[in-house]
Write a protein that holds these residues in place. Structure first.
Motif, PDB file in Angstrom:
ATOM      1  N   ILE A   1      -9.926 119.363  75.721  1.00  0.00           N
ATOM      2  CA  ILE A   1     -10.311 118.441  74.654  1.00  0.00           C
ATOM      3  C   ILE A   1     -11.262 119.159  73.703  1.00  0.00           C
ATOM      4  N   PHE A   2     -10.877 119.246  72.448  1.00  0.00           N
ATOM      5  CA  PHE A   2     -11.680 119.909  71.438  1.00  0.00           C
ATOM      6  C   PHE A   2     -12.062 118.894  70.370  1.00  0.00           C
ATOM      7  N   HIS A   3     -13.361 118.818  70.099  1.00  0.00           N
ATOM      8  CA  HIS A   3     -13.854 117.934  69.050  1.00  0.00           C
ATOM      9  C   HIS A   3     -14.426 118.791  67.932  1.00  0.00           C
ATOM     10  N   PRO A   4     -14.051 118.555  66.694  1.00  0.00           N
ATOM     11  CA  PRO A   4     -14.649 119.313  65.583  1.00  0.00           C
ATOM     12  C   PRO A   4     -16.121 118.985  65.449  1.00  0.00           C
ATOM     13  N   ALA A   5     -16.882 119.954  64.978  1.00  0.00           N
ATOM     14  CA  ALA A   5     -18.321 119.716  64.793  1.00  0.00           C
ATOM     15  C   ALA A   5     -18.556 118.633  63.755  1.00  0.00           C
ATOM     16  N   VAL A   6     -17.749 118.658  62.701  1.00  0.00           N
ATOM     17  CA  VAL A   6     -17.892 117.661  61.635  1.00  0.00           C
ATOM     18  C   VAL A   6     -16.523 117.213  61.149  1.00  0.00           C
TER      19      VAL A   6
ATOM     20  N   PHE B   1     -19.287 114.625  64.385  1.00  0.00           N
ATOM     21  CA  PHE B   1     -18.302 113.914  65.212  1.00  0.00           C
ATOM     22  C   PHE B   1     -18.943 112.714  65.905  1.00  0.00           C
ATOM     23  N   ASP B   2     -20.103 112.919  66.533  1.00  0.00           N
ATOM     24  CA  ASP B   2     -20.763 111.819  67.249  1.00  0.00           C
ATOM     25  C   ASP B   2     -21.162 110.697  66.286  1.00  0.00           C
ATOM     26  N   THR B   3     -21.606 111.069  65.098  1.00  0.00           N
ATOM     27  CA  THR B   3     -21.970 110.060  64.093  1.00  0.00           C
ATOM     28  C   THR B   3     -20.750 109.278  63.655  1.00  0.00           C
ATOM     29  N   CYS B   4     -19.637 109.976  63.499  1.00  0.00           N
ATOM     30  CA  CYS B   4     -18.389 109.322  63.105  1.00  0.00           C
ATOM     31  C   CYS B   4     -17.943 108.315  64.164  1.00  0.00           C
ATOM     32  N   VAL B   5     -18.011 108.731  65.432  1.00  0.00           N
ATOM     33  CA  VAL B   5     -17.623 107.833  66.527  1.00  0.00           C
ATOM     34  C   VAL B   5     -18.562 106.635  66.589  1.00  0.00           C
ATOM     35  N   THR B   6     -19.850 106.869  66.370  1.00  0.00           N
ATOM     36  CA  THR B   6     -20.817 105.766  66.346  1.00  0.00           C
ATOM     37  C   THR B   6     -20.507 104.791  65.220  1.00  0.00           C
ATOM     38  N   GLN B   7     -20.122 105.323  64.071  1.00  0.00           N
ATOM     39  CA  GLN B   7     -19.758 104.473  62.944  1.00  0.00           C
ATOM     40  C   GLN B   7     -18.528 103.630  63.273  1.00  0.00           C
ATOM     41  N   VAL B   8     -17.531 104.250  63.917  1.00  0.00           N
ATOM     42  CA  VAL B   8     -16.346 103.511  64.361  1.00  0.00           C
ATOM     43  C   VAL B   8     -16.748 102.357  65.266  1.00  0.00           C
ATOM     44  N   PHE B   9     -17.639 102.637  66.220  1.00  0.00           N
ATOM     45  CA  PHE B   9     -18.057 101.615  67.187  1.00  0.00           C
ATOM     46  C   PHE B   9     -18.708 100.430  66.485  1.00  0.00           C
TER      47      PHE B   9
ATOM     48  N   ILE C   1     -10.849 113.385  56.470  1.00  0.00           N
ATOM     49  CA  ILE C   1     -10.528 111.955  56.540  1.00  0.00           C
ATOM     50  C   ILE C   1     -10.501 111.395  55.120  1.00  0.00           C
ATOM     51  N   PRO C   2      -9.354 110.915  54.665  1.00  0.00           N
ATOM     52  CA  PRO C   2      -9.268 110.370  53.300  1.00  0.00           C
ATOM     53  C   PRO C   2      -9.829 108.954  53.217  1.00  0.00           C
ATOM     54  N   HIS C   3     -11.120 108.837  53.421  1.00  0.00           N
ATOM     55  CA  HIS C   3     -11.786 107.530  53.436  1.00  0.00           C
ATOM     56  C   HIS C   3     -13.258 107.761  53.159  1.00  0.00           C
ATOM     57  N   SER C   4     -14.000 106.670  52.953  1.00  0.00           N
ATOM     58  CA  SER C   4     -15.437 106.778  52.725  1.00  0.00           C
ATOM     59  C   SER C   4     -16.248 106.512  53.990  1.00  0.00           C
ATOM     60  N   TYR C   5     -15.583 106.038  55.053  1.00  0.00           N
ATOM     61  CA  TYR C   5     -16.239 105.909  56.353  1.00  0.00           C
ATOM     62  C   TYR C   5     -15.196 106.057  57.449  1.00  0.00           C
ATOM     63  N   CYS C   6     -15.673 106.242  58.679  1.00  0.00           N
ATOM     64  CA  CYS C   6     -14.778 106.470  59.815  1.00  0.00           C
ATOM     65  C   CYS C   6     -14.291 105.139  60.375  1.00  0.00           C
ATOM     66  N   GLU C   7     -12.995 105.046  60.588  1.00  0.00           N
ATOM     67  CA  GLU C   7     -12.434 103.901  61.293  1.00  0.00           C
ATOM     68  C   GLU C   7     -11.426 104.413  62.315  1.00  0.00           C
ATOM     69  N   HIS C   8     -11.189 103.612  63.334  1.00  0.00           N
ATOM     70  CA  HIS C   8     -10.525 104.076  64.554  1.00  0.00           C
ATOM     71  C   HIS C   8      -9.204 104.796  64.306  1.00  0.00           C
ATOM     72  N   ILE C   9      -8.237 104.124  63.713  1.00  0.00           N
ATOM     73  CA  ILE C   9      -6.907 104.709  63.570  1.00  0.00           C
ATOM     74  C   ILE C   9      -6.933 105.881  62.592  1.00  0.00           C
TER      75      ILE C   9
ATOM     76  N   VAL D   1      -9.258 108.074  62.220  1.00  0.00           N
ATOM     77  CA  VAL D   1      -9.722 109.250  62.965  1.00  0.00           C
ATOM     78  C   VAL D   1      -8.681 109.681  63.990  1.00  0.00           C
ATOM     79  N   ALA D   2      -8.094 108.725  64.691  1.00  0.00           N
ATOM     80  CA  ALA D   2      -7.120 109.049  65.738  1.00  0.00           C
ATOM     81  C   ALA D   2      -5.912 109.797  65.179  1.00  0.00           C
TER      82      ALA D   2
END
Length: 322
Positions: free
Chosen positions: A8-13, A96-104, A176-184, A186-187
Motif C-alpha cells: 500500500i503506497f500513499h502519496p505524500a500530498v 494525504f492525512d489531511t485529505c482523509v480527515t477532510q473526507v471524514f 484531484i480535479p476539485h477544491s476539496y477531498c471527497e471519498h469517491i 480520491v478513491a
C-alpha cells in the motif's frame, strides 16, 4: 513468473486543482464564497452563544438547533478555507492525512446533519401531537441520549470510509480535479479495485439519509393532520409557525444535496466545473441560511439576539467612570 506487488503506497500530498476550467475566475468566485463563509460562521456562532446565554432557550428544540449550528460551522470550515487558499494563494497541495480527515468530516457532517433534522422533526411532532407529554418524553437525559446516538451513528457510518480509503494503493496521478477531498474522487486515483468503496460510499450513507427523509415525512404528515384538527385558527397558526422554520431548513438541506447527488451520478453531460461549483455552494449556502431563517422566524431567538447585542453595545459604548 510475475508477482503482483500489493504494497500500500500513499502519496505524500494530493494536488487540488480548485475548479478546473474556471481558473481565470478563481479570484472572482472566491469573493462571494468568502462572504458566504463569514456569514455562515458568524451567524451560527451568534446562534450558539444566544442559546447558551439565554435561559429561556434552554429547551430540547434549541439544543438540537445548536447542534445543527455546530455541524454547519464544521462542514463549511472543513472545506471553504482550503478552497480560498487555492483561489488566493495557489496553495494546491494537501497532505494525504489531511485529505482523509477532510473526507471524514465532510461526509460525517452530512450524515450527522440529516440525523439532527430528524431529531428536530421528532421534537416538533411531540410538541404538537402530544403536548401534554412533552416534558416527560423529552427530558434532558433523553435529549442527551439522542445527541449521543446522532454522533455515534454518524461516526460508525463514515469511519469505514476512512478504512476503505487508507487500504488503497495509489500509484497513478495525485491530482484531484476539485477544491476539496471527497471519498469517491480520491478513491478513483487508486490503482486497485474500488467497487467496495463505490458501493459502500454511495449506498450506506444514502440509505440512512433516505430513511431519515421518510421518517421526517411521516412526522410532518402526522403533524399536519394534528394541526388541521386544532379547534381554533390561532392555535393552528401558532403550531405551523413553530415548525415552519424547521421545514424551511429541511428543504434547504435535502433539496440541494439530492440535486447535487443526482447531477453528479446521472448528469454526465453536465460540465465538470458545474459539479464542483454546486459542491462548493452546498457546503456554504445552507450553513449561511439556517441561522438567518431561524433568526427571522423564531421570536425567542430574535429577542435573544437583540438582548445580547444591546448588552454588548451598552457595555462597549458606556463612558468610563471616575
Amino acid at each position: 513468473m510475475t508477482h503482483t506487488n500489493f504494497t500500500i503506497f500513499h502519496p505524500a500530498v494530493f494536488v487540488l486543482l480548485g475548479i478546473p476550467g474556471l481558473e481565470a475566475y478563481h479570484i472572482w468566485l472566491s469573493l462571494p464564497l468568502c462572504l458566504m463563509y463569514i456569514t455562515a460562521v458568524l451567524g451560527n456562532s451568534i446562534l450558539i452563544v444566544v442559546i447558551i446565554m439565554e435561559r429561556n432557550l434552554h429547551e430540547p428544540m434549541y439544543v438540537f438547533l445548536s447542534m445543527l449550528a455546530i455541524t454547519d460551522i464544521l462542514l463549511s470550515t472543513t472545506t471553504v478555507p482550503k478552497a480560498l487558499a487555492i483561489f488566493w494563494l495557489h496553495a494546491h497541495d494537501i497532505a494525504f492525512d489531511t485529505c482523509v480527515t477532510q473526507v471524514f468530516f465532510v461526509h460525517m457532517m452530512f450524515v450527522g446533519e440529516s440525523a439532527i433534522l430528524l431529531a428536530m422533526a421528532f421534537d416538533c411532532f411531540v410538541a404538537i401531537c402530544t403536548p401534554l407529554h412533552y416534558a416527560t418524553m423529552l427530558t434532558w437525559p433523553v435529549v442527551g441520549r439522542i445527541a449521543l446516538a446522532i454522533v455515534t451513528r454518524s461516526f460508525c457510518i463514515i469511519f469505514p470510509v476512512i478504512f476503505l480509503l487508507t487500504r488503497l494503493p495509489f500509484c497513478r496521478t495525485n491530482i484531484i480535479p476539485h477544491s476539496y477531498c471527497e471519498h469517491i474522487g480520491v478513491a478513483r486515483l487508486a490503482c486497485a479495485d474500488i467497487t467496495i468503496n463505490i458501493w459502500y460510499g454511495f449506498s450506506v450513507p444514502i440509505v440512512m439519509v433516505i430513511l431519515d427523509v421518510i421518517l421526517i415525512a411521516v412526522s410532518y404528515s402526522l403533524i399536519l393532520r394534528a394541526v388541521f384538527h386544532l379547534p381554533s385558527q390561532d392555535a393552528r397558526h401558532k403550531a405551523l409557525s413553530t415548525c415552519g422554520s424547521h421545514l424551511c431548513v429541511i428543504l434547504m438541506f435535502y433539496v440541494p444535496s439530492f440535486f447535487t447527488l443526482l447531477t453528479h451520478r446521472f448528469g454526465r453531460n453536465i460540465p465538470q466545473h458545474v459539479h464542483i461549483v454546486l459542491a462548493n455552494l452546498y457546503v456554504v449556502v445552507p450553513p449561511m441560511l439556517n441561522p438567518i431563517v431561524y433568526g427571522v422566524k423564531t421570536k425567542q431567538i430574535r429577542e435573544g439576539v437583540a438582548h445580547r447585542f444591546f448588552n454588548i453595545k451598552a457595555w462597549c459604548c458606556a463612558p468610563a467612570l471616575g
